[in-house]
Design a protein around this motif. Structure first.
Motif, short mmCIF file in Angstrom:
data_model
loop_
_atom_site.label_atom_id
_atom_site.label_comp_id
_atom_site.label_asym_id
_atom_site.label_seq_id
_atom_site.Cartn_x
_atom_site.Cartn_y
_atom_site.Cartn_z
N THR A 258 0.84 -1.18 0.00
CA THR A 258 0.00 0.00 0.00
C THR A 258 0.88 1.24 0.00
N VAL A 259 0.66 2.08 -0.99
CA VAL A 259 1.33 3.37 -1.07
C VAL A 259 0.23 4.40 -1.12
N PRO A 260 0.29 5.43 -0.28
CA PRO A 260 -0.79 6.42 -0.30
C PRO A 260 -0.99 7.01 -1.69
N SER A 261 -2.26 7.20 -2.07
CA SER A 261 -2.60 7.81 -3.34
C SER A 261 -2.72 9.31 -3.17
N PRO A 262 -2.42 10.06 -4.24
CA PRO A 262 -2.67 11.50 -4.16
C PRO A 262 -4.17 11.72 -3.96
N SER A 263 -4.52 12.80 -3.34
CA SER A 263 -5.93 13.09 -3.15
C SER A 263 -6.23 14.51 -3.60
N THR A 264 -7.49 14.76 -3.79
CA THR A 264 -7.94 16.07 -4.23
C THR A 264 -8.51 16.81 -3.03
N PRO A 265 -7.96 18.00 -2.69
CA PRO A 265 -8.49 18.74 -1.54
C PRO A 265 -9.91 19.25 -1.82
N MET A 266 -10.71 19.27 -0.79
CA MET A 266 -12.07 19.80 -0.89
C MET A 266 -12.16 21.03 -0.01
N ALA A 267 -13.20 21.80 -0.19
CA ALA A 267 -13.44 22.94 0.67
C ALA A 267 -13.52 22.45 2.11
N GLY A 268 -12.96 23.21 3.02
CA GLY A 268 -12.99 22.81 4.42
C GLY A 268 -11.79 21.99 4.82
N GLY A 269 -10.87 21.71 3.88
CA GLY A 269 -9.62 21.05 4.23
C GLY A 269 -9.63 19.55 4.16
N SER A 270 -10.79 18.89 3.97
CA SER A 270 -10.77 17.44 3.86
C SER A 270 -10.40 17.05 2.43
N ALA A 271 -10.15 15.79 2.20
CA ALA A 271 -9.72 15.35 0.87
C ALA A 271 -10.46 14.08 0.47
N ILE A 272 -10.64 13.92 -0.84
CA ILE A 272 -11.20 12.69 -1.39
C ILE A 272 -10.31 12.25 -2.54
N SER A 273 -10.27 10.98 -2.81
CA SER A 273 -9.50 10.50 -3.95
C SER A 273 -10.25 10.83 -5.23
N SER A 274 -9.51 11.23 -6.26
CA SER A 274 -10.15 11.51 -7.54
C SER A 274 -10.59 10.20 -8.17
N ALA A 275 -11.68 10.23 -8.93
CA ALA A 275 -12.24 9.02 -9.53
C ALA A 275 -11.34 8.46 -10.61
N ALA A 276 -10.86 9.28 -11.51
CA ALA A 276 -9.98 8.83 -12.59
C ALA A 276 -8.75 9.71 -12.59
N PRO A 277 -7.59 9.15 -12.34
CA PRO A 277 -6.39 9.99 -12.27
C PRO A 277 -5.99 10.52 -13.65
N THR A 278 -5.34 11.65 -13.64
CA THR A 278 -4.77 12.21 -14.86
C THR A 278 -3.36 11.65 -15.05
N VAL A 279 -2.80 11.88 -16.21
CA VAL A 279 -1.41 11.49 -16.45
C VAL A 279 -0.49 12.18 -15.45
N ALA A 280 -0.77 13.45 -15.15
CA ALA A 280 0.05 14.19 -14.18
C ALA A 280 -0.03 13.55 -12.79
N GLU A 281 -1.22 13.09 -12.39
CA GLU A 281 -1.36 12.44 -11.09
C GLU A 281 -0.62 11.10 -11.06
N LEU A 282 -0.65 10.36 -12.17
CA LEU A 282 0.12 9.12 -12.22
C LEU A 282 1.62 9.42 -12.10
N MET A 283 2.07 10.47 -12.77
CA MET A 283 3.48 10.84 -12.71
C MET A 283 3.85 11.25 -11.28
N ASP A 284 3.00 12.04 -10.63
CA ASP A 284 3.25 12.41 -9.23
C ASP A 284 3.33 11.18 -8.35
#
Length: 193
Positions: free
Chosen positions: A13-39
């Motif tokens: 398990t390696v943590p996945s990048p997440s997308t910040p939401m208003a209020g400071g919490s985060a959710i994982s994006s549904a479909a990653p972009t090429v940039a997110e895969l590279m990150d």
């Protein structure tokens, strides 16, 4: 990704990048972009404990399956000296990879191949590309990207991190003689997992 010749895959398990939401919490994006895969692959390649957890075999590639971002498929791969993938593509998946240790070479074709319905193609001049990828260097690629990845070192292992989205449904393998590229086989996940 192509299957190693000797190893039993495991999952880490390696943590996945997440997308910040208003209020400071985060959710994982549904479909990653090429940039997110590279990150993701860059971040995993910097994880010294993860890289050290990969068993290295002097004769065959080894791998660990990782939890990629947004439902992507990810792999940590060990490359003994003198090993490579052979020419292949990832069909409908796009992706990214980064060298985590050692050095790799990517040979690729700057041409869009037909997705189906062919066995042999004659390539035109000027389509060959070569890229040396030292530790920390990587690249992203689109669907139907035809390439070959090699560890050309005669003495040192290399380690890399790869991510694909959507998860690999097939890999097409090719042989190449001069300008002639021939489709040899199509593999599905059962063939390498």
């Amino acid at each position: 990704m192509s299957s190693p010749s000797s190893a039993v895959p495991t999952t880490a398990t390696v943590p996945s990048p997440s997308t910040p939401m208003a209020g400071g919490s985060a959710i994982s994006s549904a479909a990653p972009t090429v940039a997110e895969l590279m990150d993701f692959v860059r971040g995993a390649a910097r994880d010294e404990a993860l890289i050290a957890s990969l068993p290295l075999d002097p004769e065959g590639r080894t791998w660990i399956r990782l939890d990629g971002p947004g439902g992507s498929e990810a792999w940590l791969i060990g490359w003994p000296p003198g090993t490579g993938t052979g020419w292949h593509d990832h069909a409908d998946s796009f992706g990214a990879f980064t060298t985590a240790a050692g050095a790799l070479k990517e040979l690729s074709l700057a041409v869009r191949l037909p997705t189906d319905g062919w066995k042999t193609l004659e390539l035109t001049d000027g389509v060959d590309r070569s890229r040396d990828l030292a530790t920390g260097q990587g690249r992203a690629f689109g669907q139907n990207h035809v390439h070959e990845v090699l560890n050309e070192s005669e003495v040192a292992h290399a380690v890399s991190v790869h991510a694909y989205y959507p998860p690999l449904s097939r890999i097409r393998r090719f042989s190449r003689t001069g300008a002639v590229l021939r489709l040899e086989q199509t593999e599905s996940p059962e063939d390498w997992q």
